[in-house]
Design an enzyme around this catalytic site. Structure first.
Site, PDB file in Angstrom:
ATOM      1  N   ASP A 107       0.835  -1.209   0.000  1.00 34.51           N
ATOM      2  CA  ASP A 107       0.000   0.000   0.000  1.00 34.51           C
ATOM      3  C   ASP A 107       0.872   1.262   0.000  1.00 34.51           C
ATOM      4  O   ASP A 107       2.023   1.236   0.442  1.00 34.51           O
ATOM      5  CB  ASP A 107      -0.899   0.001   1.243  1.00 34.51           C
TER       6      ASP A 107
HETATM    7  C1  LIG Z   1      -3.956  -1.846  -5.903  1.00 32.35           C
HETATM    8  C2  LIG Z   1      -2.817  -1.771  -4.907  1.00 32.35           C
HETATM    9  C3  LIG Z   1      -1.667  -2.649  -5.268  1.00 32.35           C
HETATM   10  C4  LIG Z   1      -2.375  -0.324  -4.759  1.00 32.35           C
HETATM   11  C5  LIG Z   1      -1.851   0.019  -3.377  1.00 32.35           C
HETATM   12  O1  LIG Z   1      -1.522   1.397  -3.292  1.00 32.35           O
HETATM   13  P1  LIG Z   1      -2.683   2.459  -3.381  1.00 32.35           P
HETATM   14  O2  LIG Z   1      -3.076   2.668  -4.797  1.00 32.35           O
HETATM   15  O3  LIG Z   1      -3.798   2.082  -2.443  1.00 32.35           O
HETATM   16  O4  LIG Z   1      -1.956   3.799  -2.872  1.00 32.35           O
HETATM   17  P2  LIG Z   1      -2.503   4.802  -1.757  1.00 32.35           P
HETATM   18  O5  LIG Z   1      -2.843   3.982  -0.539  1.00 32.35           O
HETATM   19  O6  LIG Z   1      -1.319   5.741  -1.518  1.00 32.35           O
HETATM   20  O7  LIG Z   1      -3.708   5.502  -2.330  1.00 32.35           O
HETATM   21 MG   LIG Z   2      -4.105   2.363  -0.520  1.00 37.65          MG
END
Ligand SMILES: CC(C)CCOP(=O)(O)OP(=O)(O)O
Ligand SMILES: [Mg+2]
Length: 209
Positions: free
Chosen positions: A16
């Site tokens: 994440d």
């Molecule tokens: C789909 C998954 C692998 C992406 C994880 O990062 P994210 O797009 O949720 O990023 P953010 O938490 O910073 O919005």
């Molecule tokens: Mg995310």
């Protein structure tokens, strides 16, 4: 690393923080997602050296389909999702020979529900009796087959939640949360997570001190 004999055999990773990483640099979100393949490759290589046998990476949840959806007069456009799907195709081409597997279009509640329905229909058809239903039988009905429950689950990006990931399988897994965004989650932060695991005292609800 202290106590190599206490290295986890199965590590699950909730990747994440890709979009935050990109936005902090004024880059399109895809620049954050691009770290999935190289970072997972690096984690798999380090894991092999450490004796970790399985890596399960949460790459795309059933809820992620709603991302960057905007509709034109023709059809809904899933720009971010399309980019991720192409990325996963590349990932599988590169990784088919290792023991890592990706949780793709996965949802823990969905998996538990489909396993329950499958068992209910087998009971209705007289294929199994109610008294046959136990943890082992249920785990065989899960898409993950609960082959090896993760010893450790790591979540990068600072949030401290499971996001509907491996809800049955993580019953007694050690949880490790780090603020490090996944694009920055290289060998050292990964080893810090393993070191934290090695200092845990796992009791599985059993014996006291
Ligand atoms: C789909 C998954 C692998 C992406 C994880 O990062 P994210 O797009 O949720 O990023 P953010 O938490 O910073 O919005
Ligand atoms: Mg995310």
């Amino acid at each position: 690393l202290v106590h190599p004999e206490f290295t986890p055999k199965h590590v699950a990773i909730i990747m994440d923080g890709h979009r935050r990483w990109a936005k902090a640099r004024g880059l399109p979100v895809q620049e954050g997602h691009k770290f999935i393949t190289p970072n997972l490759k690096n984690i798999c290589n380090v894991s092999t050296k450490l004796g970790i046998q399985v890596i399960t990476a949460f790459a795309f949840s059933t809820e992620n389909w709603n991302r960057s959806k905007y509709t034109t007069s023709f059809a809904p456009i899933y720009e971010e999702v399309d980019f991720l799907m192409k990325l996963f195709e590349q990932f599988f081409e590169e990784f088919m020979r290792t023991s890592s597997y990706d949780a793709l279009n996965y949802g823990g509640k969905y998996d538990i529900l489909q396993a329950t329905k499958s068992i209910a229909s087998k009971v209705k058809d007289g294929l199994i009796n109610l008294e046959d239903i136990n943890n082992k039988l249920f785990e065989q009905e899960l898409a993950t087959k609960c082959a090896k429950t993760p010893d450790l689950v790591i979540r990068t990006g600072g949030e401290q939640r499971l996001s509907n990931f491996l809800l049955w399988e993580l019953a007694y897994s050690e949880l490790y949360f780090t603020k490090t965004l996944f694009p920055d989650f290289g060998e050292e932060p990964f080893k810090e997570a393993i070191l934290s695991f090695q200092q845990r005292h796992r009791r599985f609800g059993g014996h006291t001190y």
